[in-house]
Write a protein that holds these residues in place. Structure first.
Motif, PDB file in Angstrom:
ATOM      1  N   PHE A 115       3.525  -2.450   9.835  1.00  0.00           N
ATOM      2  CA  PHE A 115       4.329  -1.308   9.355  1.00  0.00           C
ATOM      3  C   PHE A 115       5.354  -1.377   8.403  1.00  0.00           C
ATOM      4  O   PHE A 115       5.836  -2.584   8.470  1.00  0.00           O
ATOM      5  N   TYR A 116       5.672  -0.201   7.679  1.00  0.00           N
ATOM      6  CA  TYR A 116       6.434  -0.388   6.644  1.00  0.00           C
ATOM      7  C   TYR A 116       7.223   1.189   6.684  1.00  0.00           C
ATOM      8  O   TYR A 116       6.370   2.068   6.410  1.00  0.00           O
ATOM      9  N   GLU A 117       8.382   1.043   6.627  1.00  0.00           N
ATOM     10  CA  GLU A 117       9.305   2.198   6.525  1.00  0.00           C
ATOM     11  C   GLU A 117      10.563   1.963   5.861  1.00  0.00           C
ATOM     12  O   GLU A 117      11.335   1.256   6.377  1.00  0.00           O
ATOM     13  N   LYS A 118      10.912   2.812   4.808  1.00  0.00           N
ATOM     14  CA  LYS A 118      12.331   2.895   4.329  1.00  0.00           C
ATOM     15  C   LYS A 118      12.676   1.365   4.008  1.00  0.00           C
ATOM     16  O   LYS A 118      13.905   0.735   4.120  1.00  0.00           O
ATOM     17  N   SER A 172      -3.698   0.970   0.340  1.00  0.00           N
ATOM     18  CA  SER A 172      -2.319   0.959   0.359  1.00  0.00           C
ATOM     19  C   SER A 172      -1.876  -0.506   0.195  1.00  0.00           C
ATOM     20  O   SER A 172      -2.575  -1.403   0.368  1.00  0.00           O
ATOM     21  N   GLY A 224       9.733  -3.808   6.736  1.00  0.00           N
ATOM     22  CA  GLY A 224       8.288  -3.903   7.399  1.00  0.00           C
ATOM     23  C   GLY A 224       8.180  -4.735   8.501  1.00  0.00           C
ATOM     24  O   GLY A 224       9.293  -5.523   8.795  1.00  0.00           O
ATOM     25  N   LYS A 225       7.148  -4.742   9.194  1.00  0.00           N
ATOM     26  CA  LYS A 225       6.988  -5.586  10.205  1.00  0.00           C
ATOM     27  C   LYS A 225       5.493  -5.892  10.168  1.00  0.00           C
ATOM     28  O   LYS A 225       4.508  -4.993  10.218  1.00  0.00           O
ATOM     29  N   ILE A 257       1.621  -3.452  -0.336  1.00  0.00           N
ATOM     30  CA  ILE A 257       3.219  -3.502  -0.269  1.00  0.00           C
ATOM     31  C   ILE A 257       3.263  -4.834  -1.006  1.00  0.00           C
ATOM     32  O   ILE A 257       2.555  -5.810  -1.020  1.00  0.00           O
TER      33      ILE A 257
END
Length: 115
Positions: A102-105, A77, A108-109, A79
């Motif tokens: 963490f990545y969503e919509k 993966s 990220g964090k 980003i």
């Protein structure tokens, strides 16, 4: 002599964070291909690419194409346009720390832990 990838990443894996300055898509491809060919992406959980300074596409070949070509076959993966590198705002990341990404919509964090 111990190898970093065998010693430190076999159980946890590695998250790479990279950037480039004044490189074209073709130059970034060559740099990542060399890393891949030399086994640097062994035990890699993911790759974060900071916003690129001075980047230029190579004709219709874009950064996203490069990343797909390099990482998709290994199911790694990635980003890109992460807040690291030469362009503000810049996150401070610690080499060797344990982290979860963490990545969503589109957001990220990164949680960083120390042992």
């Amino acid at each position: 002599m111990e190898n970093y990838l065998d010693t430190y990443t076999e159980n946890e894996g590695t998250i790479w964070y990279l950037e480039s300055v004044d490189m074209s898509a073709a130059e970034i491809y060559r740099a990542l291909w060399q890393m891949k060919a030399n086994g640097w992406f062994k035990n890699t959980n993911g790759v974060l690419i900071g916003r690129l300074s001075g980047y230029t596409p190579t004709k219709d070949y874009q950064l996203k194409d490069v990343l797909i070509d390099i990482f998709s076959k290994e199911n790694i993966s990635f980003i890109y346009d992460v807040d690291t590198g030469h362009l503000p705002p810049q996150l401070t990341l610690v080499n060797g720390a344990l982290a979860q990404v963490f990545y969503e919509k589109g957001a990220g964090k990164i949680d960083i832990h120390f042992k």
